[in-house]
Design a protein around this motif. Structure first.
Motif, mmCIF file in Angstrom:
data_model
loop_
_atom_site.group_PDB
_atom_site.id
_atom_site.type_symbol
_atom_site.label_atom_id
_atom_site.label_comp_id
_atom_site.label_asym_id
_atom_site.label_seq_id
_atom_site.Cartn_x
_atom_site.Cartn_y
_atom_site.Cartn_z
ATOM 1 N N UNK A 1 0.666 -1.119 0.022
ATOM 2 C CA UNK A 1 -0.032 0.061 0.067
ATOM 3 C C UNK A 1 0.860 1.318 0.106
ATOM 4 N N UNK A 2 1.927 0.979 -0.437
ATOM 5 C CA UNK A 2 2.840 2.233 -0.369
ATOM 6 C C UNK A 2 2.867 3.127 -1.621
ATOM 7 N N UNK A 3 2.869 4.248 -1.730
ATOM 8 C CA UNK A 3 2.992 5.104 -2.965
ATOM 9 C C UNK A 3 4.144 5.825 -3.262
ATOM 10 N N UNK A 4 4.399 6.405 -4.346
ATOM 11 C CA UNK A 4 5.584 7.229 -4.611
ATOM 12 C C UNK A 4 5.674 8.481 -3.988
ATOM 13 N N UNK A 5 6.609 8.788 -2.977
ATOM 14 C CA UNK A 5 6.762 10.096 -2.427
ATOM 15 C C UNK A 5 7.690 10.969 -3.367
ATOM 16 N N UNK A 6 8.760 10.395 -3.840
ATOM 17 C CA UNK A 6 9.652 11.278 -4.864
ATOM 18 C C UNK A 6 10.682 10.121 -5.288
ATOM 19 N N UNK A 7 11.569 10.688 -6.208
ATOM 20 C CA UNK A 7 12.488 10.122 -7.031
ATOM 21 C C UNK A 7 13.846 11.060 -6.717
ATOM 22 N N UNK A 8 14.875 10.485 -6.271
ATOM 23 C CA UNK A 8 15.803 11.375 -5.782
ATOM 24 C C UNK A 8 17.229 10.639 -6.218
ATOM 25 N N UNK A 9 18.284 11.001 -5.640
ATOM 26 C CA UNK A 9 19.770 10.308 -5.817
ATOM 27 C C UNK A 9 20.464 10.216 -4.304
ATOM 28 N N UNK A 10 21.140 8.995 -4.320
ATOM 29 C CA UNK A 10 21.851 8.948 -2.703
ATOM 30 C C UNK A 10 23.153 9.776 -2.948
ATOM 31 N N UNK A 11 23.490 10.716 -2.103
ATOM 32 C CA UNK A 11 24.393 11.351 -2.264
ATOM 33 C C UNK A 11 25.686 10.852 -2.228
ATOM 34 N N UNK A 12 26.007 9.823 -1.401
ATOM 35 C CA UNK A 12 27.246 9.242 -1.453
ATOM 36 C C UNK A 12 27.855 8.462 -2.650
ATOM 37 N N UNK A 13 26.757 7.907 -3.546
ATOM 38 C CA UNK A 13 27.293 7.201 -4.704
ATOM 39 C C UNK A 13 26.473 7.825 -5.970
#
Length: 178
Positions: free
Chosen positions: A153-165
């Protein structure tokens, strides 16, 4: 004084606390390049990294009262991986947050264990732990984990990038009362 850590049972899994004897099986899971393809920077884990991570997981239970459960197949008694709750400090833009996640050995994929275990952990998160909101994070190409998140039941909150890699990830979320 350490807290008594909970255990949970599903139809096919025993979600339990970690034992010293779990290290070999967990290190084998973490060393599998296919298992680790979408985790962190995508590189397989070493026994030393797995041992250090397991020590952090075990102490986290005492600090927070939640963490990653060892997921044992009740029929065979084998460790199939883990499922549980963690603080996703690797993604500062969503903090403060609690993440639900899972990692299973490859031969246990496609059997519904991730969904089964995660449903039980969600009940634990919203019940005993008292959380109002959880997130789950997966690499944008990890379609299997995204399907599990949708089943929860989860919905997309955002698409982003992991800062370390710099790898792209989807952040999915769910509140206690969706």
């Amino acid at each position: 004084m350490p807290r008594r850590h909970p255990e949970r049972h599903t139809e096919r899994l025993w979600l339990r606390q970690w034992r010293d004897t779990d290290l070999d099986a967990l290190a084998e899971i973490d060393a599998d390049p296919e298992v680790m393809r979408y985790i962190g920077d995508g590189s397989p884990g070493t026994r030393e990294r797995t041992a250090a991570a397991l020590a952090r997981v075990r102490s986290g239970w005492d600090e927070r009262g939640y963490g990653l459960f060892a997921a044992e197949e009740t029929e065979t008694g084998e460790l199939v991986g883990w499922v549980g709750l963690a603080v996703p400090a690797f993604l500062p833009e969503i903090m403060p947050a609690v993440e639900i996640g899972w990692r299973l050995r490859r031969r246990s994929w496609g059997r519904g264990y991730a969904t089964e275990g995660a449903r039980e952990v969600l009940a634990f998160a919203f019940g005993e732990v008292g959380l109002d909101h959880v997130v789950s994070i997966c690499h944008v190409d990890n379609h299997a984990s995204a399907r599990v998140m949708a089943k929860l039941g989860m919905t997309l909150d955002r698409t982003t990038h992991v800062p370390t890699h710099g790898r792209p990830v989807h952040v999915m979320s769910r509140s206690r009362n969706p």
